[in-house]
Design a protein around this motif. Structure first.
Motif, short mmCIF file in Angstrom:
data_model
loop_
_atom_site.label_atom_id
_atom_site.label_comp_id
_atom_site.label_asym_id
_atom_site.label_seq_id
_atom_site.Cartn_x
_atom_site.Cartn_y
_atom_site.Cartn_z
N PHE A 101 37.88 58.91 36.35
CA PHE A 101 37.60 58.32 37.67
C PHE A 101 38.70 57.33 38.05
CE2 PHE A 101 32.91 59.37 37.15
CZ PHE A 101 32.86 60.22 38.25
N LYS A 102 39.22 56.59 37.06
CA LYS A 102 40.30 55.64 37.36
C LYS A 102 41.54 56.37 37.87
CE LYS A 102 41.18 52.06 34.58
NZ LYS A 102 41.28 51.29 33.31
N LEU A 103 41.82 57.53 37.27
CA LEU A 103 42.97 58.33 37.73
C LEU A 103 42.77 58.74 39.19
CD1 LEU A 103 43.75 60.72 34.72
CD2 LEU A 103 45.22 58.92 35.64
N GLU A 104 41.52 58.98 39.55
CA GLU A 104 41.21 59.38 40.94
C GLU A 104 41.07 58.16 41.86
OE1 GLU A 104 37.76 61.97 40.90
OE2 GLU A 104 38.57 63.10 39.20
N LYS A 105 41.30 56.96 41.29
CA LYS A 105 41.15 55.70 42.03
C LYS A 105 39.74 55.50 42.58
CE LYS A 105 45.96 54.75 43.14
NZ LYS A 105 46.52 55.61 42.09
N LEU A 106 38.75 56.04 41.85
CA LEU A 106 37.34 55.82 42.22
C LEU A 106 36.79 54.72 41.30
CD1 LEU A 106 36.29 59.57 42.67
CD2 LEU A 106 36.61 57.87 44.49
N PHE A 107 37.05 53.47 41.69
CA PHE A 107 36.81 52.35 40.77
C PHE A 107 35.32 52.03 40.59
CE2 PHE A 107 41.22 51.83 42.19
CZ PHE A 107 41.84 51.94 40.95
N ARG A 108 34.56 52.23 41.63
CA ARG A 108 33.12 51.98 41.50
C ARG A 108 32.53 52.97 40.47
NH1 ARG A 108 28.12 50.14 44.10
NH2 ARG A 108 26.69 50.69 42.46
N GLU A 109 32.91 54.25 40.60
CA GLU A 109 32.40 55.29 39.69
C GLU A 109 32.91 55.04 38.26
OE1 GLU A 109 33.56 55.69 42.67
OE2 GLU A 109 32.23 57.04 43.79
N ALA A 110 34.16 54.57 38.16
CA ALA A 110 34.72 54.26 36.84
C ALA A 110 33.93 53.14 36.19
CB ALA A 110 36.19 53.86 36.96
N GLY A 111 33.65 52.09 36.97
CA GLY A 111 32.87 50.97 36.44
C GLY A 111 31.49 51.40 35.99
#
Length: 289
Positions: free
Chosen positions: A46-56
């Motif tokens: 998710f971080k690679l996709e810059k989806l930080f909420r989902e990564a968290g």
């Protein structure tokens, strides 16, 4: 129907593993270990996709799996990773994740790292939420933990930040005692001695803001006894001139003193704000027309 991203696929695998029933041959701790690894992979994807909420969110689920396996170090790390992802736009969630990290670190006796995370919490309260009260509490807590671990310079930096906030909250007496504490620690070292006059200047401005001119004069002379060179500094002369103008209720003289000082030593935002409060006190003082 759009195809699922690699992160999405990993997340579904992790959820499935975490919710699977354990058979005869596998223990529940193995299940959660494996699910935790998958959540971690999903979070990084998710971080690679810059989806930080989902990564968290995925790191938080990893942390919960680590807790179920009693892997407290890994849980603390996962919560911290969650916080770093949440910091990209979700300050509330970042604070929650950091608070979980702090719980694990203090229980493990890792107070130095706990102080680092608590300081991060303070900075989020201050910069993202403008919550001075909570920022102040977190800086003080971090400062106490640093002091326990003999990280004196870092502890002092936190106490100084807390003092600045106490002053902004108009809790001048607490601010003064914090500045005094930091100055006392700094006097003993050649490296930090140069910053003492600034702490004392701030403490003296707090005394003037609380309209306690007697304390301001008394503290000024006490600081001069602690360090004889202080009396001849621009800071000490500035406070003396300000106090005289205030005692005489002379607003023009007060403004001239501030202007003159600022021409040589630029006043920062904190000092400008507190001098405005001092001036307001002067304007509201009885007997002034």
């Amino acid at each position: 129907m759009p195809s699922k991203s690699p992160a999405q696929i990993l997340l579904e695998k992790a959820d499935k593993r975490a919710n699977a029933s354990t058979g005869w041959l596998s223990s529940s701790s193995t299940k959660f270990e494996e699910a935790g690894d998958l959540y971690q992979q999903a979070a990084n994807a998710f971080k690679l996709e810059k989806l930080f909420r989902e990564a968290g969110d995925a790191f938080s689920k990893e942390a919960e799996c680590r807790e179920k396996c009693k892997e407290t170090n890994d849980a603390a790390n996962a919560w911290w990773n969650a916080a770093k992802a949440y910091k990209r736009g979700f300050p509330d969630l970042a604070i929650q994740a950091l608070s979980q990290t702090v719980i694990h670190l203090t229980q493990a006796g890792r107070f130095r790292q706990a102080a680092d995370r608590e300081k991060e919490i303070a900075q989020i309260y201050l910069q993202d939420q403008n919550d001075l009260r909570r920022a102040c509490e977190s800086f003080e807590r971090a400062g106490e933990w640093y002091a326990q671990e003999d990280a004196t310079a870092t502890a002092n930096a936190c106490f100084k930040d807390a003092a600045d906030l106490h002053a902004e909250l108009e809790e001048y007496q607490i601010a003064i005692s914090r500045y005094d504490q930091v100055a006392d620690h700094s006097l003993g070292s050649a490296l930090t001695k140069y910053s003492v006059k600034d702490y004392w200047l701030k403490a003296l401005l707090c005394a003037l803001a609380s309209q306690d001119y007697v304390s301001a004069r008394r503290n000024l002379s006490r600081y001069g006894q602690l360090d004889v060179s202080f009396t001849s500094t621009r800071e000490a002369k500035f406070i003396t001139a300000l106090t005289e103008a205030l005692e005489q209720g002379d607003e023009e003289a007060f403004t001239a003193v501030v202007y003159e000082y600022d021409q040589v030593t630029k006043l920062d935002n904190w000092k400008t704000a507190i001098l405005l409060k001092v001036k307001r006190g002067l304007q509201q003082a009885p007997g002034l027309t």
